[in-house]
Design a protein around this motif. Structure first.
Motif, mmCIF file in Angstrom:
data_model
loop_
_atom_site.group_PDB
_atom_site.id
_atom_site.type_symbol
_atom_site.label_atom_id
_atom_site.label_comp_id
_atom_site.label_asym_id
_atom_site.label_seq_id
_atom_site.Cartn_x
_atom_site.Cartn_y
_atom_site.Cartn_z
ATOM 1 N N ALA A 1 41.496 43.668 45.716
ATOM 2 C CA ALA A 1 41.361 43.613 44.256
ATOM 3 C C ALA A 1 42.731 43.573 43.579
ATOM 4 O O ALA A 1 42.939 42.817 42.615
ATOM 5 N N ILE A 2 43.671 44.363 44.077
ATOM 6 C CA ILE A 2 45.024 44.356 43.505
ATOM 7 C C ILE A 2 45.663 42.988 43.702
ATOM 8 O O ILE A 2 46.222 42.403 42.769
ATOM 9 N N ARG A 3 45.551 42.459 44.898
ATOM 10 C CA ARG A 3 46.097 41.121 45.184
ATOM 11 C C ARG A 3 45.463 40.082 44.270
ATOM 12 O O ARG A 3 46.149 39.206 43.730
ATOM 13 N N THR A 4 44.164 40.184 44.087
ATOM 14 C CA THR A 4 43.443 39.222 43.266
ATOM 15 C C THR A 4 43.892 39.280 41.810
ATOM 16 O O THR A 4 44.000 38.244 41.142
ATOM 17 N N MET A 5 44.168 40.474 41.304
ATOM 18 C CA MET A 5 44.670 40.610 39.929
ATOM 19 C C MET A 5 46.003 39.881 39.772
ATOM 20 O O MET A 5 46.241 39.212 38.767
ATOM 21 N N VAL A 6 46.871 40.005 40.761
ATOM 22 C CA VAL A 6 48.170 39.331 40.705
ATOM 23 C C VAL A 6 47.978 37.811 40.747
ATOM 24 O O VAL A 6 48.580 37.068 39.966
ATOM 25 N N VAL A 7 47.109 37.348 41.640
ATOM 26 C CA VAL A 7 46.836 35.913 41.742
ATOM 27 C C VAL A 7 46.239 35.394 40.428
ATOM 28 O O VAL A 7 46.615 34.317 39.945
#
Length: 137
Positions: free
Chosen positions: A34-40
């Protein structure tokens, strides 16, 4: 120019795996995804606005919306599985298996998109499959 972007994609994908393996230590894999997805998400929308592409939203067809949403769901499922695999497995074993997506993509492109497959493509896929087996066994 496509080759340069494809090569950069491979480099960034490799960095993604290593950085994720380091960063996921002690973090729930779903939370990490989820954190990675927010950055993407922030990067993607940043590029949309930076290139003034937001005006094209209204001209996207229903079919394109459907398949882009389905692609997003497949991406999400892939990332969730990938991060879980990285959390419990070795990056040097997880990544080659993940890259079997090349072989699966070729098969699906042939079956669903009716793209031509040459002998060279088949040999390449067999070598990728054999190489993956050698790396993970």
């Amino acid at each position: 120019m496509w080759f340069v972007f494809a090569l950069l994609s491979a480099v960034f994908a490799a960095l993604t795996s290593i950085l994720a393996k380091i960063g996921i230590e002690g973090v729930n894999s779903n939370l990490a995804t989820a954190i990675r997805t927010m950055v993407v998400l922030a990067m993607a929308w940043g590029m949309v606005f930076l290139t003034h592409a937001q005006s094209g939203i209204g001209s996207i067809s229903r079919k394109s919306w459907l398949f882009l949403i389905l692609s997003g769901l497949a991406t999400g499922a892939s990332w969730l599985c990938y991060y879980r695999a990285l959390q419990v497995g070795e990056a040097s074993k997880v990544v080659p298996i993940d890259k079997l997506s090349v072989v699966i993509t070729l098969v699906l492109a042939f079956l669903l998109l009716h793209e031509e497959v040459s002998v060279k493509d088949v040999v390449g896929c067999v070598l990728i499959g054999a190489g993956t087996l050698m790396m993970v066994l």
